[in-house]
Scaffold this motif. Structure first.
Motif, PDB file in Angstrom:
ATOM      1  N   GLU A   1       0.844  -1.205   0.000  1.00  0.00           N
ATOM      2  CA  GLU A   1       0.000   0.000   0.000  1.00  0.00           C
ATOM      3  C   GLU A   1       0.879   1.255   0.000  1.00  0.00           C
ATOM      4  OE1 GLU A   1      -3.267   2.222   2.924  1.00  0.00           O
ATOM      5  OE2 GLU A   1      -2.045   0.569   3.681  1.00  0.00           O
ATOM      6  N   LEU A   2       0.480   2.249  -0.808  1.00  0.00           N
ATOM      7  CA  LEU A   2       1.216   3.523  -0.822  1.00  0.00           C
ATOM      8  C   LEU A   2       0.519   4.513   0.098  1.00  0.00           C
ATOM      9  CD1 LEU A   2       1.998   3.994  -4.627  1.00  0.00           C
ATOM     10  CD2 LEU A   2       3.329   2.796  -2.871  1.00  0.00           C
ATOM     11  N   ILE A   3       1.322   5.167   0.940  1.00  0.00           N
ATOM     12  CA  ILE A   3       0.748   6.151   1.871  1.00  0.00           C
ATOM     13  C   ILE A   3       1.546   7.457   1.811  1.00  0.00           C
ATOM     14  CG2 ILE A   3      -0.145   4.463   3.555  1.00  0.00           C
ATOM     15  CD1 ILE A   3       2.522   5.454   5.191  1.00  0.00           C
ATOM     16  N   GLN A   4       0.945   8.503   2.384  1.00  0.00           N
ATOM     17  CA  GLN A   4       1.698   9.739   2.574  1.00  0.00           C
ATOM     18  C   GLN A   4       2.397   9.638   3.932  1.00  0.00           C
ATOM     19  OE1 GLN A   4      -0.429  13.553   3.167  1.00  0.00           O
ATOM     20  NE2 GLN A   4       1.094  14.467   1.807  1.00  0.00           N
ATOM     21  N   ARG A   5       3.722   9.868   3.969  1.00  0.00           N
ATOM     22  CA  ARG A   5       4.428   9.840   5.249  1.00  0.00           C
ATOM     23  C   ARG A   5       3.826  10.876   6.190  1.00  0.00           C
ATOM     24  NH1 ARG A   5      10.847  10.005   3.805  1.00  0.00           N
ATOM     25  NH2 ARG A   5      10.781  11.632   5.399  1.00  0.00           N
ATOM     26  N   ASP A   6       3.815  10.584   7.521  1.00  0.00           N
ATOM     27  CA  ASP A   6       3.255  11.530   8.492  1.00  0.00           C
ATOM     28  C   ASP A   6       3.961  12.880   8.436  1.00  0.00           C
ATOM     29  OD1 ASP A   6       1.465   9.656   9.385  1.00  0.00           O
ATOM     30  OD2 ASP A   6       2.701   8.997  11.078  1.00  0.00           O
ATOM     31  N   ASP A   7       5.251  12.868   8.040  1.00  0.00           N
ATOM     32  CA  ASP A   7       5.990  14.138   8.017  1.00  0.00           C
ATOM     33  C   ASP A   7       5.990  14.787   6.633  1.00  0.00           C
ATOM     34  OD1 ASP A   7       7.673  12.251   6.862  1.00  0.00           O
ATOM     35  OD2 ASP A   7       9.481  12.899   7.922  1.00  0.00           O
TER      36      ASP A   7
END
Ligand code: AP5
Length: 217
Positions: A156-162
């Motif tokens: 799964e591709l996500i946006q990093r929290d930072d």
């Protein structure tokens, strides 16, 4: 060959480190990746690093320096390495210098990636990262074949929290205050070489590899 990649968040250090490491058969050592693996694994190191990372602040030097010292002592780093995201403060750079003097294994070159502020903000807020293998994509510049799915491992591709805009802006400010002084540190030692890091990823790689071939001997 012992190489440091220097440049602001989003300059493309990780993207290029993969290519350089492959071209020269050297390990790619990313302190950000090591911290993220530890956060995912729920280790004590990951727990200590997470709050700093989420806020876009630097993890304290004593934690990072010990971790990198251990990593550089591994067998695969004996003939050289590509450091990505380390050092990030003058005390880190001094600690690295001391360590390499002890091993009689000095740095060859520090590649400084040149990219402007608006470009790095756009790159970071559009970045998507694989939760499985850590591969990096970009919504516009390097989209996956299937939205939200990693081309390499199907993760799964996500946006990093930072990578949210407010944290990105703080990371850039932290870079300006704490990491930019390294440019002078390495310039004084005659190690700094610039790479124009805007444009096609392959073009940037060619420019970086051309500089490194001068040092490959
Ligand atoms: P870290 O993971 O090291 O983050 P960073 O330095 O902020 O670097 P990034 O990974 O964000 O950017 P990059 O330059 O690698 O760009 P990328 O290739 O991904 O550190 C994260 C955190 O860990 C820190 O904030 C800190 O808390 C902690 N930490 C780590 N090291 C530490 C240390 N030494 N001391 C203390 N704390 C530490 O590319 C970005 C995007 O742009 C991607 O989407 C990519 O596809 C795209 N892109 C790349 N090249 C191009 C191009 N030429 N054109 C268009 N798009 C491009």
């Amino acid at each position: 060959m012992r190489v440091i990649l220097l440049g602001p968040p989003g300059a493309g250090k990780g993207t290029q480190a993969v290519r350089i490491a492959e071209a020269f058969g050297l390990p790619h050592i990313s302190t950000g990746d090591i911290f993220r693996e530890n956060v995912r694994g729920g280790t004590d190191l990951g727990t200590r690093a997470k709050s700093y990372m989420d806020a876009g602040e630097l993890v304290p030097d004593e934690i990072v320096v010990g971790m990198v010292g251990d990593r550089l002592a591994e067998a695969d780093a004996a003939e050289g390495f590509i450091l990505d995201g380390f050092p990030r403060t003058v005390p880190q750079a001094q600690a690295l210098e001391d360590l390499l003097v002890d091993r009689d294994a000095p740095l060859d070159v520090v590649l400084r990636f040149i990219v402007d502020h608006d470009e790095v903000v756009a790159r970071l807020t559009g970045r998507r990262t694989c939760t499985g293998c850590g591969a990096v994509f970009h919504l516009e510049h390097a989209p996956p074949a299937t939205e939200g799915v990693c081309d390499s491992c199907g993760g799964e591709l996500i946006q990093r929290d930072d990578d949210t805009e407010d944290v990105v802006l703080n990371r850039l400010e932290v870079y300006r205050k704490q990491t930019e002084p390294l440019e002078h540190f390495y310039w004084e030692r005659g190690l700094l070489r610039d790479v124009e890091a805007v444009g096609e990823v392959d073009g940037v790689a060619e420019r970086a590899l051309a500089v490194l071939r001068d040092y490959a001997g």
